[in-house]
Scaffold this active site. Structure first.
Site, PDB file in Angstrom:
ATOM      1  N   ARG A 128      38.895  27.113  33.822  1.00  0.00           N
ATOM      2  CA  ARG A 128      38.793  27.757  35.138  1.00  0.00           C
ATOM      3  C   ARG A 128      37.445  27.385  35.749  1.00  0.00           C
ATOM      4  O   ARG A 128      36.506  28.187  35.825  1.00  0.00           O
ATOM      5  CB  ARG A 128      38.970  29.264  35.011  1.00  0.00           C
ATOM      6  CG  ARG A 128      40.440  29.621  34.836  1.00  0.00           C
ATOM      7  CD  ARG A 128      40.739  31.067  35.105  1.00  0.00           C
ATOM      8  NE  ARG A 128      42.168  31.265  35.287  1.00  0.00           N
ATOM      9  CZ  ARG A 128      42.745  32.452  35.345  1.00  0.00           C
ATOM     10  NH1 ARG A 128      42.020  33.539  35.268  1.00  0.00           N
ATOM     11  NH2 ARG A 128      44.042  32.549  35.512  1.00  0.00           N
ATOM     12  N   GLN A 133      40.254  23.490  39.481  1.00  0.00           N
ATOM     13  CA  GLN A 133      40.981  24.526  40.213  1.00  0.00           C
ATOM     14  C   GLN A 133      42.320  24.039  40.763  1.00  0.00           C
ATOM     15  O   GLN A 133      43.328  24.744  40.700  1.00  0.00           O
ATOM     16  CB  GLN A 133      40.110  25.055  41.354  1.00  0.00           C
ATOM     17  CG  GLN A 133      40.648  26.316  42.012  1.00  0.00           C
ATOM     18  CD  GLN A 133      39.647  26.919  42.977  1.00  0.00           C
ATOM     19  OE1 GLN A 133      38.733  26.246  43.443  1.00  0.00           O
ATOM     20  NE2 GLN A 133      39.810  28.185  43.297  1.00  0.00           N
ATOM     21  N   ASP A 136      45.175  24.079  38.117  1.00  0.00           N
ATOM     22  CA  ASP A 136      45.377  25.319  37.377  1.00  0.00           C
ATOM     23  C   ASP A 136      46.771  25.897  37.607  1.00  0.00           C
ATOM     24  O   ASP A 136      46.990  26.768  38.448  1.00  0.00           O
ATOM     25  CB  ASP A 136      44.301  26.333  37.794  1.00  0.00           C
ATOM     26  CG  ASP A 136      44.309  27.587  36.934  1.00  0.00           C
ATOM     27  OD1 ASP A 136      45.199  27.702  36.069  1.00  0.00           O
ATOM     28  OD2 ASP A 136      43.425  28.438  37.136  1.00  0.00           O
ATOM     29  N   SER A 139      47.329  29.814  37.087  1.00  0.00           N
ATOM     30  CA  SER A 139      46.984  30.647  38.239  1.00  0.00           C
ATOM     31  C   SER A 139      48.052  30.550  39.328  1.00  0.00           C
ATOM     32  O   SER A 139      48.383  31.542  39.978  1.00  0.00           O
ATOM     33  CB  SER A 139      45.619  30.242  38.799  1.00  0.00           C
ATOM     34  OG  SER A 139      44.580  30.625  37.920  1.00  0.00           O
ATOM     35  N   TYR A 235      38.334  35.239  31.547  1.00  0.00           N
ATOM     36  CA  TYR A 235      39.458  36.064  31.111  1.00  0.00           C
ATOM     37  C   TYR A 235      38.948  37.347  30.458  1.00  0.00           C
ATOM     38  O   TYR A 235      37.878  37.364  29.836  1.00  0.00           O
ATOM     39  CB  TYR A 235      40.334  35.314  30.095  1.00  0.00           C
ATOM     40  CG  TYR A 235      41.092  34.149  30.673  1.00  0.00           C
ATOM     41  CD1 TYR A 235      42.299  34.341  31.334  1.00  0.00           C
ATOM     42  CD2 TYR A 235      40.610  32.855  30.564  1.00  0.00           C
ATOM     43  CE1 TYR A 235      43.005  33.274  31.855  1.00  0.00           C
ATOM     44  CE2 TYR A 235      41.309  31.767  31.086  1.00  0.00           C
ATOM     45  CZ  TYR A 235      42.506  31.990  31.732  1.00  0.00           C
ATOM     46  OH  TYR A 235      43.197  30.928  32.258  1.00  0.00           O
TER      47      TYR A 235
END
Length: 390
Positions: A128, A133, A136, A139, A235
């Site tokens: 992350r 990004q 990902d 997500s 996380y």
């Protein structure tokens, strides 16, 4: 190199790993693309749309695995615990596999893949970071799940979400409480607000407060502090039972006052913490709804049943799994963009470049050269050091 996309085999899975609009970028990177016939139909992408963008259609799954150097899937063996193992005999030594692998689910599965000789990349382990990004996928799918969770709750609830002023009087807005303000939780807050509900949220990570408030949600602060609330990847981390017991005690009143509870508190690689007890459910008003997004990992609600919807004490508890598959068109579009970016990042002059000095590659690579090479996965399953680590 040839990139192949088989049809998803998990029962009820409607997503596809690649959508037509992503194909020209892969061709530009020096790759050929083959698609199993009908792979995209349930997501709204017919074969002709792939052909129009330069892909070739092959007749069946076996042909994809026989021809492709790189296989892209949504649910690979590992995350597909129903039909995934049937792919093992189709793997070729040196073949590259990219998709959701559930790397912390079973040591046997990752070792099976290693023995098959495939080079497997798990998109769940994407760092992350700003650089990663756009790759990902976890997500992206969490965003879809958070959105759909609120729609499920709205459809199930006997209450109207927005405030309404009518000839029959004023209807007060529904109260939506989100536990776990990660990507899914934040999207749930945003969706609930768009539907006119009053949204509040709790997360043990202090950094989540500003994010919740930026979406118009009220952040619930409890007089309890988690130790090392989040890891280096952002996380949430597991806490001891004393912390969870106190947390449940403090959340009881908030849960009881809520019409809708969306729970999305998960700890990577671990069973989800129980945050809503049977007694807390009993204290909720009849007609209340709980959507447990942590159901697949045991659930945040003590009464959750995986993949089932039940009603206890007048409260409906939805333990839905694989919610992203229920919005297959855009979920596939988002996932395909993540994979396309990831793949074009790794491909140079038509060939895969796999430098372990690169954090993105090192963190997502699970098996290579007949071994489980990912350090986090080896540590999690307490496997002996691999040849590359000795």
């Amino acid at each position: 190199m040839i990139v192949g996309v088989p049809k998803e085999s998990y029962p009820g899975e409607r997503r596809v790993a690649l959508v037509p609009v992503a194909i020209p970028n892969l061709i530009k990177a020096g790759l050929e693309v083959i698609i199993e016939g009908g792979a995209g139909e349930q997501a709204g992408y017919p074969d002709q749309a792939y052909i129009d963008k330069g892909a070739k259609i092959v007749p069946d799954r076996a042909a994809v695995f026989a021809i492709a150097d790189i296989v892209l899937q949504v649910l690979c063996y590992g995350s597909n615990d129903v039909t995934g193992k049937a792919d093992l005999p189709l793997y070729r030594k040196g073949q590259t596999l990219i998709g959701f692998l559930r790397p912390f689910g079973s040591a046997e599965v990752v070792e099976d893949m290693a023995r098959a000789g495939v080079t497997a990349f798990s998109v769940e382990l994407m760092p992350r970071t700003t650089r990663a990004q756009s790759m990902d996928a976890l997500s992206s799918m969490a965003t879809v799940c958070g959105y759909k969770a609120v729609l499920l709750a709205a459809e199930t609830s006997p209450r109207i979400f927005p405030m309404m002023t009518t000839a029959a009087g004023t209807i007060t807005p529904a109260r939506v409480f989100v536990i776990g303000a990660g990507v899914a939780g934040l999207q749930a807050i945003s969706t609930a607000r768009r539907l006119g509900a009053v949204a509040s949220a709790y997360d043990m990570r202090p950094a989540a407060k500003e994010q919740v408030q930026s979406l118009g949600g009220r952040f619930i602060e409890l007089p309890i502090e988690a130790q090392n609330a989040q890891d280096a990847r952002g996380y949430g981390t597991a806490q001891d039972e004393t912390f969870y017991a106190r947390q449940r005690e403090l959340l009881t009143k908030v849960v009881a006052e809520s019409d809708i509870v969306i729970s999305a508190a998960v700890i990577p690689g671990k069973k989800s913490p129980v945050l809503i007890t049977a007694d807390m459910v009993k204290g909720m008003a009849p007609g209340s709804v709980i959507v447990d997004l942590a159901a697949e990992r045991g659930g945040n609600c003590e009464l959750t049943r995986i993949a089932e919807t039940i009603t206890i004490h007048g409260v409906t508890i939805i333990g839905a799994i694989n919610l992203a598959s229920s919005v297959p068109y855009h979920a596939s579009q988002m996932y395909a963009r993540n994979l396309m970016t990831y793949l074009t990042y790794m491909v140079k002059e038509g060939k895969l470049q796999m430098s372990l000095q690169d954090e993105i590659i090192r963190e997502t690579l699970i098996t290579s050269g007949g071994e489980v090479v990912n350090a986090r996965v080896r540590d999690f399953f307490k496997l002996p050091a691999s040849a590359t680590q000795r």
